[in-house]
Design an enzyme around this catalytic site. Sequence first.
Site, PDB file in Angstrom:
ATOM      1  N   GLU A   1       0.725  29.743   9.527  1.00 56.85           N
ATOM      2  CA  GLU A   1       0.813  28.494   8.899  1.00 56.85           C
ATOM      3  C   GLU A   1       1.159  28.206   7.589  1.00 56.85           C
ATOM      4  O   GLU A   1       1.094  29.373   6.909  1.00 56.85           O
ATOM      5  CB  GLU A   1      -0.695  27.862   9.062  1.00 56.85           C
ATOM      6  CG  GLU A   1      -1.441  27.452  10.351  1.00 56.85           C
ATOM      7  CD  GLU A   1      -1.257  26.091  10.749  1.00 56.85           C
ATOM      8  OE1 GLU A   1      -0.414  25.439  10.112  1.00 56.85           O
ATOM      9  OE2 GLU A   1      -2.069  25.585  11.436  1.00 56.85           O
ATOM     10  N   ASP A   2       1.862  27.046   7.410  1.00 63.41           N
ATOM     11  CA  ASP A   2       2.367  27.200   6.173  1.00 63.41           C
ATOM     12  C   ASP A   2       1.066  26.625   5.144  1.00 63.41           C
ATOM     13  O   ASP A   2       1.027  27.259   3.840  1.00 63.41           O
ATOM     14  CB  ASP A   2       3.268  25.772   6.045  1.00 63.41           C
ATOM     15  CG  ASP A   2       2.963  24.491   6.649  1.00 63.41           C
ATOM     16  OD1 ASP A   2       1.799  24.547   7.247  1.00 63.41           O
ATOM     17  OD2 ASP A   2       3.478  23.416   6.707  1.00 63.41           O
TER      18      ASP A   2
ATOM     19  N   ASP B   1      -5.217  22.617   5.299  1.00 66.06           N
ATOM     20  CA  ASP B   1      -5.821  21.523   4.445  1.00 66.06           C
ATOM     21  C   ASP B   1      -7.156  21.098   5.094  1.00 66.06           C
ATOM     22  O   ASP B   1      -8.180  21.823   4.606  1.00 66.06           O
ATOM     23  CB  ASP B   1      -4.667  20.505   4.554  1.00 66.06           C
ATOM     24  CG  ASP B   1      -4.908  19.349   3.541  1.00 66.06           C
ATOM     25  OD1 ASP B   1      -5.748  19.277   2.622  1.00 66.06           O
ATOM     26  OD2 ASP B   1      -4.721  18.214   3.756  1.00 66.06           O
TER      27      ASP B   1
ATOM     28  N   PHE C   1      -0.463  17.391  -3.294  1.00 64.29           N
ATOM     29  CA  PHE C   1       0.353  17.594  -2.000  1.00 64.29           C
ATOM     30  C   PHE C   1       1.714  18.178  -2.617  1.00 64.29           C
ATOM     31  O   PHE C   1       2.273  18.001  -3.611  1.00 64.29           O
ATOM     32  CB  PHE C   1       0.870  15.955  -1.491  1.00 64.29           C
ATOM     33  CG  PHE C   1       1.379  15.918  -0.216  1.00 64.29           C
ATOM     34  CD1 PHE C   1       0.677  15.654   0.731  1.00 64.29           C
ATOM     35  CD2 PHE C   1       2.911  16.142  -0.239  1.00 64.29           C
ATOM     36  CE1 PHE C   1       1.288  15.834   2.192  1.00 64.29           C
ATOM     37  CE2 PHE C   1       3.449  16.185   1.012  1.00 64.29           C
ATOM     38  CZ  PHE C   1       2.691  16.159   2.231  1.00 64.29           C
TER      39      PHE C   1
ATOM     40  N   ARG D   1      11.833  20.619   2.857  1.00 71.85           N
ATOM     41  CA  ARG D   1      11.695  22.162   3.615  1.00 71.85           C
ATOM     42  C   ARG D   1      12.504  23.241   2.881  1.00 71.85           C
ATOM     43  O   ARG D   1      12.201  24.171   2.960  1.00 71.85           O
ATOM     44  CB  ARG D   1      11.689  21.804   5.064  1.00 71.85           C
ATOM     45  CG  ARG D   1      11.044  21.024   5.525  1.00 71.85           C
ATOM     46  CD  ARG D   1      10.836  21.403   7.282  1.00 71.85           C
ATOM     47  NE  ARG D   1      10.425  19.951   7.751  1.00 71.85           N
ATOM     48  CZ  ARG D   1       8.895  19.945   8.329  1.00 71.85           C
ATOM     49  NH1 ARG D   1       8.129  20.729   7.812  1.00 71.85           N
ATOM     50  NH2 ARG D   1       8.596  18.899   8.886  1.00 71.85           N
TER      51      ARG D   1
HETATM   52  P1  IMP Z   1      -4.728  19.873   8.214  1.00 70.81           P
HETATM   53  O1  IMP Z   1      -5.332  19.067   7.497  1.00 70.81           O
HETATM   54  O2  IMP Z   1      -5.193  21.428   7.584  1.00 70.81           O
HETATM   55  O3  IMP Z   1      -4.712  19.633   9.701  1.00 70.81           O
HETATM   56  O4  IMP Z   1      -3.158  19.865   8.053  1.00 70.81           O
HETATM   57  C1  IMP Z   1      -2.199  19.648   9.055  1.00 70.81           C
HETATM   58  C2  IMP Z   1      -0.963  19.609   8.436  1.00 70.81           C
HETATM   59  O5  IMP Z   1      -0.455  18.815   7.419  1.00 70.81           O
HETATM   60  C3  IMP Z   1      -0.455  21.017   7.844  1.00 70.81           C
HETATM   61  O6  IMP Z   1      -0.058  22.229   8.655  1.00 70.81           O
HETATM   62  C4  IMP Z   1       1.004  20.540   6.941  1.00 70.81           C
HETATM   63  O7  IMP Z   1       2.044  20.452   8.055  1.00 70.81           O
HETATM   64  C5  IMP Z   1       0.350  19.413   6.636  1.00 70.81           C
HETATM   65  N1  IMP Z   1       0.047  19.347   5.200  1.00 70.81           N
HETATM   66  C6  IMP Z   1      -1.213  19.274   4.694  1.00 70.81           C
HETATM   67  N2  IMP Z   1      -1.030  19.430   3.442  1.00 70.81           N
HETATM   68  C7  IMP Z   1       0.339  19.274   2.980  1.00 70.81           C
HETATM   69  C8  IMP Z   1       0.875  19.349   1.811  1.00 70.81           C
HETATM   70  O8  IMP Z   1       0.401  19.471   0.715  1.00 70.81           O
HETATM   71  N3  IMP Z   1       2.250  19.070   1.734  1.00 70.81           N
HETATM   72  C9  IMP Z   1       2.758  19.320   2.969  1.00 70.81           C
HETATM   73  N4  IMP Z   1       2.454  19.304   4.181  1.00 70.81           N
HETATM   74  C10 IMP Z   1       1.004  19.107   4.191  1.00 70.81           C
END
Ligand code: IMP
Length: 173
Positions: free
Chosen positions: A96-97, A100, A149, A162
């Site tokens: 994963e990148d 969050d 963010f 990206r």
């Molecule tokens: P989750 O909230 O952990 O489910 O995150 C889902 C997706 O939101 C991640 O895989 C990212 O693609 C995107 N995301 C969450 N935080 C960031 C950020 O700070 N920058 C860019 N994308 C984000």
Amino acid sequence: MKPSKEPLLTALDIATRTSELADTISTDYTGRELLLLPVLKGGLIFAADLMRLIKVPLTLDFIRARSYQGTRSQGGVEFLVHPTEPIEGRHLLIVEDIVDTGRTTAAILDLLQAEKPATISLCTLLDKPASRQANVEPNYAGFQIADHFVVGYGLDYNERYRELPAIHILEEE
Ligand code: IMP
């Protein structure tokens, strides 16, 4: 909104940490073969660098998932791209990148677990533990960051940025 002039993490910071993670993963998986599963689109660039530093044999496939709001309040996740490689009995490493809230990752892990892999681990470049809502603990995490963010190195804001080689905080213009 635009990326901060000074990066939060430079390309060198990322490369150095990626190499350390690859060494740890290579040690942990000695004698086993990995099925590397980057989560599209954000995990692509990190996975491309990570996989070239991992020293155990691996196969590459992809996952793309989308969150949706279901009839129940918590919603769910569906696969837009499902791996074509068989999952059963394999050693999966999800790449994963960023984790969050952890909701997407938790749902992906649940869906894959149902397909009976031998083991399943999570490697994320970035971890935002303060915003966690789901019970997800990465096995390998590059950097813990505060609740900013961020964009660059695979991470987007409305599909932009990206391609930036470093990670920047998104700021007001
Ligand atoms: P989750 O909230 O952990 O489910 O995150 C889902 C997706 O939101 C991640 O895989 C990212 O693609 C995107 N995301 C969450 N935080 C960031 C950020 O700070 N920058 C860019 N994308 C984000």
